[in-house]
Design a protein around this motif. Structure first.
Motif, PDB file in Angstrom:
ATOM      1  N   ASP A   1      36.578  29.034  38.367  1.00 48.84           N
ATOM      2  CA  ASP A   1      35.430  29.118  39.273  1.00 48.84           C
ATOM      3  C   ASP A   1      34.124  29.232  38.503  1.00 48.84           C
ATOM      4  OD1 ASP A   1      36.124  31.635  38.352  1.00 48.84           O
ATOM      5  OD2 ASP A   1      35.810  32.648  40.268  1.00 48.84           O
ATOM      6  N   LEU A   2      34.161  29.891  37.347  1.00 50.18           N
ATOM      7  CA  LEU A   2      32.977  29.974  36.501  1.00 50.18           C
ATOM      8  C   LEU A   2      32.623  28.604  35.936  1.00 50.18           C
ATOM      9  CD1 LEU A   2      30.774  31.473  34.975  1.00 50.18           C
ATOM     10  CD2 LEU A   2      32.483  32.124  33.257  1.00 50.18           C
ATOM     11  N   ARG A   3      33.640  27.909  35.475  1.00 53.49           N
ATOM     12  CA  ARG A   3      33.421  26.562  34.944  1.00 53.49           C
ATOM     13  C   ARG A   3      32.795  25.650  36.022  1.00 53.49           C
ATOM     14  NH1 ARG A   3      36.521  23.827  30.954  1.00 53.49           N
ATOM     15  NH2 ARG A   3      38.135  25.422  31.175  1.00 53.49           N
TER      16      ARG A   3
ATOM     17  N   LEU B   1      32.981  55.040  29.919  1.00 53.62           N
ATOM     18  CA  LEU B   1      33.456  53.710  30.308  1.00 53.62           C
ATOM     19  C   LEU B   1      32.469  52.619  29.920  1.00 53.62           C
ATOM     20  CD1 LEU B   1      34.778  54.760  33.800  1.00 53.62           C
ATOM     21  CD2 LEU B   1      36.194  53.833  31.970  1.00 53.62           C
ATOM     22  N   GLN B   2      31.303  53.038  29.453  1.00 53.90           N
ATOM     23  CA  GLN B   2      30.259  52.125  28.981  1.00 53.90           C
ATOM     24  C   GLN B   2      29.884  51.105  30.055  1.00 53.90           C
ATOM     25  OE1 GLN B   2      31.689  50.858  25.066  1.00 53.90           O
ATOM     26  NE2 GLN B   2      31.287  52.869  24.206  1.00 53.90           N
ATOM     27  N   THR B   3      29.972  49.815  29.790  1.00 58.11           N
ATOM     28  CA  THR B   3      29.515  48.813  30.766  1.00 58.11           C
ATOM     29  C   THR B   3      30.634  48.280  31.651  1.00 58.11           C
ATOM     30  OG1 THR B   3      29.779  47.003  29.176  1.00 58.11           O
ATOM     31  CG2 THR B   3      27.649  48.107  29.225  1.00 58.11           C
ATOM     32  N   SER B   4      31.756  48.978  31.731  1.00 58.00           N
ATOM     33  CA  SER B   4      32.858  48.531  32.590  1.00 58.00           C
ATOM     34  C   SER B   4      32.406  48.442  34.040  1.00 58.00           C
ATOM     35  CB  SER B   4      34.040  49.489  32.488  1.00 58.00           C
ATOM     36  OG  SER B   4      35.059  49.128  33.401  1.00 58.00           O
ATOM     37  N   ALA B   5      32.752  47.352  34.699  1.00 65.06           N
ATOM     38  CA  ALA B   5      32.361  47.151  36.102  1.00 65.06           C
ATOM     39  C   ALA B   5      33.073  48.103  37.043  1.00 65.06           C
ATOM     40  CB  ALA B   5      32.649  45.702  36.510  1.00 65.06           C
ATOM     41  N   ILE B   6      34.105  48.789  36.577  1.00 62.58           N
ATOM     42  CA  ILE B   6      34.875  49.661  37.456  1.00 62.58           C
ATOM     43  C   ILE B   6      34.019  50.826  37.955  1.00 62.58           C
ATOM     44  CG2 ILE B   6      35.806  51.262  35.716  1.00 62.58           C
ATOM     45  CD1 ILE B   6      37.718  49.630  38.653  1.00 62.58           C
ATOM     46  N   VAL B   7      32.972  51.198  37.200  1.00 61.89           N
ATOM     47  CA  VAL B   7      32.119  52.329  37.590  1.00 61.89           C
ATOM     48  C   VAL B   7      31.437  52.054  38.926  1.00 61.89           C
ATOM     49  CG1 VAL B   7      30.133  53.728  36.935  1.00 61.89           C
ATOM     50  CG2 VAL B   7      31.774  53.008  35.187  1.00 61.89           C
TER      51      VAL B   7
ATOM     52  N   ALA C   1      29.490  37.060  40.780  1.00 60.08           N
ATOM     53  CA  ALA C   1      30.263  37.602  39.661  1.00 60.08           C
ATOM     54  C   ALA C   1      31.564  36.834  39.516  1.00 60.08           C
ATOM     55  CB  ALA C   1      30.541  39.089  39.884  1.00 60.08           C
ATOM     56  N   PHE C   2      32.120  36.911  38.313  1.00 61.65           N
ATOM     57  CA  PHE C   2      33.353  36.193  37.997  1.00 61.65           C
ATOM     58  C   PHE C   2      34.298  37.129  37.247  1.00 61.65           C
ATOM     59  CE2 PHE C   2      29.884  33.273  38.400  1.00 61.65           C
ATOM     60  CZ  PHE C   2      30.415  32.241  39.152  1.00 61.65           C
ATOM     61  N   VAL C   3      35.571  36.898  37.422  1.00 63.01           N
ATOM     62  CA  VAL C   3      36.588  37.765  36.829  1.00 63.01           C
ATOM     63  C   VAL C   3      37.322  37.021  35.727  1.00 63.01           C
ATOM     64  CG1 VAL C   3      38.737  39.030  37.244  1.00 63.01           C
ATOM     65  CG2 VAL C   3      36.891  39.109  38.934  1.00 63.01           C
TER      66      VAL C   3
ATOM     67  N   GLU D   1      34.610  41.800  34.504  1.00 60.17           N
ATOM     68  CA  GLU D   1      33.716  41.112  35.440  1.00 60.17           C
ATOM     69  C   GLU D   1      32.462  40.654  34.712  1.00 60.17           C
ATOM     70  OE1 GLU D   1      32.816  42.843  39.159  1.00 60.17           O
ATOM     71  OE2 GLU D   1      34.900  43.332  39.630  1.00 60.17           O
ATOM     72  N   LEU D   2      32.077  39.432  35.022  1.00 50.48           N
ATOM     73  CA  LEU D   2      30.929  38.805  34.386  1.00 50.48           C
ATOM     74  C   LEU D   2      29.915  38.469  35.473  1.00 50.48           C
ATOM     75  CD1 LEU D   2      30.838  38.046  31.321  1.00 50.48           C
ATOM     76  CD2 LEU D   2      31.270  35.691  32.017  1.00 50.48           C
TER      77      LEU D   2
END
Length: 482
Positions: free
Chosen positions: A371-373, A149-155, A343-345, A307-308
């Protein structure tokens, strides 16, 4: 090649189901072995089925929950004040708490463990015979498989350790305190490790198959045309025989209706002979679909999310703004930390399927996270007060904000060990299957979403620069009056 044992269990389950007073199962559908496509059992139409056909009916008495199982009657002190509003299908955050009654999630786990241990004495033995014993939900993946899954936030959302702690704190003590209740006379008692493993298995079963047993008649009239996710009810969790034989997708043809004495499954559009009957689990991206239910779907890819982290955004802001770190650090301290998101989605914010289970419209990203902006702009406003030359005006602030967002998307995308193009080649070759294939599909979907976000941010930057260019040009009227 058919599996006689598998087929026999399906046949016995159907016979058992039909024996419940009030149950029905339409003659033009059948339970079929779909393991060759990775979907376990499923229900298939044997003939063309018209819209609005009732496919099957499940009497509420056949549903396993705290009201139908004998467990709550045998140890009523445990279930005396169960909180009915905790129906999220997840472990509580306070896993170490051992006092108080179990919530609905734990209550159903206890009930399922009890009924499973009863064996032939349980009214639901035939149902347990067709429930899965192996799972592809992320809880059961090895570390090597999760690496796919590499860097996926789901982990980070798997929560296996939390679940393990919760079972040891809230499930084991109840079973061990009441062995004569949980174990039939003469039955072998499970070791602690065996019981924990069983709790994990039951928990995964509930995660993937349990329903919230709301009553449709109690829904607000204004919401009567809206789809409701199975896990958003507020009354009682239960395992629903036959309804959970249905597989699900984001394009589907059946709906579960909650009535006073039963649940009915109805065709919401014509279903052709040979088609699978499909339910709907909600607008979930493939990462969340895999975590909860253990599969991925091309139709759910439109709901993928990324997710960022704010730390990554700050790195992008430093690169974009090119000012002294001390100024940027001081600007952050000027803001209320309680109001800063971690974090932001990024998601496409698409509509859900229509009332016939279909989807129309664009499936691409149309907007950047507001929300990020707002949070980036909040930082830039403080920076402007400290260093006016860095942010001389609103146009420059907007340009920096959009450039920071684009750079953050680029940094996130660069964090994956493989590129979207490399993943696309793997997918097109059909050489990767099983868990590695599902991991590949999840991470590929996230990369496609990031590429869309990078492209959209670039378009908005170009639009902004074009407006700035127009503002810099003198108007024709001013030119004529000089």
């Amino acid at each position: 090649m058919s599996d006689p044992v598998f087929e026999e269990r399906s046949a016995r389950f159907l016979e058992w189901f039909r024996a419940w007073p009030g149950a029905s199962f339409h003659a033009d559908i059948e339970i079929r072995d779909l393991r060759n496509t990775g979907r376990g059992r499923g229900i298939i139409a044997k003939a063309d089925i018209p819209e609005d056909t009732v496919l099957f009916t499940i009497p509420r008495a056949a549903i396993i929950n705290t009201q139908t199982s004998d467990l709550a009657k045998r140890i009523p002190e445990v279930f005396a004040t169960t909180a009915l509003d905790d129906t999220d299908g997840e472990a509580d955050d306070d896993v170490g708490e051992t006092s108080g009654p179990p919530d609905n999630w734990l209550s159903l786990i206890l009930v399922m463990i009890y009924e499973y241990l009863q064996g032939e004495r349980s009214r639901w033995q035939r149902y347990f015979d067709v429930l899965p014993t192996e799972f592809d939900t992320l809880m059961w993946w090895s570390d090597k498989e999760l690496d796919g899954l590499q860097t996926s936030a789901i982990v980070a959302k798997i929560g296996k350790d939390d679940a393990d702690s919760m079972f040891r704190a809230r499930v084991l003590p109840i079973v061990e305190k009441n062995p004569d209740v949980f174990y039939p006379e003469g039955a072998r008692r499970l070791s602690e490790d065996e019981l924990i493993l069983l709790a994990h298995r039951i928990g995964s079963t509930i995660m993937a198959y349990a329903f919230d047993l709301e009553n449709d008649e109690e829904e607000d009239q204004e919401n009567e045309d809206e789809w409701v996710e199975d896990r958003e009810g507020k009354i009682l969790m239960g395992m629903v025989p036959m309804a959970d034989i249905l597989n699900a997708d984001a394009e589907f043809n059946a709906h579960v209706n909650h009535e006073e004495d039963s649940l009915t499954v109805t065709a919401i559009r014509p279903i052709a002979a040979g088609q699978e009957i499909l339910n709907y689990y909600g607008p979930l991206g493939n990462g969340e679909l895999l975590r909860r239910y253990g599969y991925t779907s091309i139709h759910h890819a439109r709901y993928d999310v990324v997710e960022l982290s704010w730390d990554l955004v700050m790195s992008a802001l430093k690169q974009t703004l090119a000012i002294d770190d001390a100024i940027l650090g001081k600007a952050i301290t000027e803001l209320d930390p309680e109001e800063l998101e971690d974090a932001f989605v990024i998601d496409r914010d698409l509509e859900e399927p229509d009332s016939r289970g279909g989807f129309q419209g664009s499936k691409t990203l149309k907007g950047l996270p507001e929300d990020l902006r707002e949070q980036i702009n909040a930082v830039l406003k403080v920076v402007r007060k400290m260093s006016p030359e860095a942010i001389p005006d609103k146009q420059r602030r907007d340009e920096v904000c959009l450039s920071t967002m684009r750079r953050a998307f680029e940094l996130k995308l660069a964090g994956y060990p493989t590129s979207a193009e490399e993943d696309a080649k793997f997918l097109s070759s059909n050489a990767v299957a099983g868990r590695p294939g599902m991991a590949l599909f999840v991470r590929y979907g996230e990369k496609i979403l990031l590429q869309e976000a990078i492209s959209l941010a670039g378009e908005k930057i170009n639009e902004l620069m074009a407006l700035q260019g127009e503002d810099a040009q003198p108007s024709a009227k001013r030119l004529r009056t000089k």
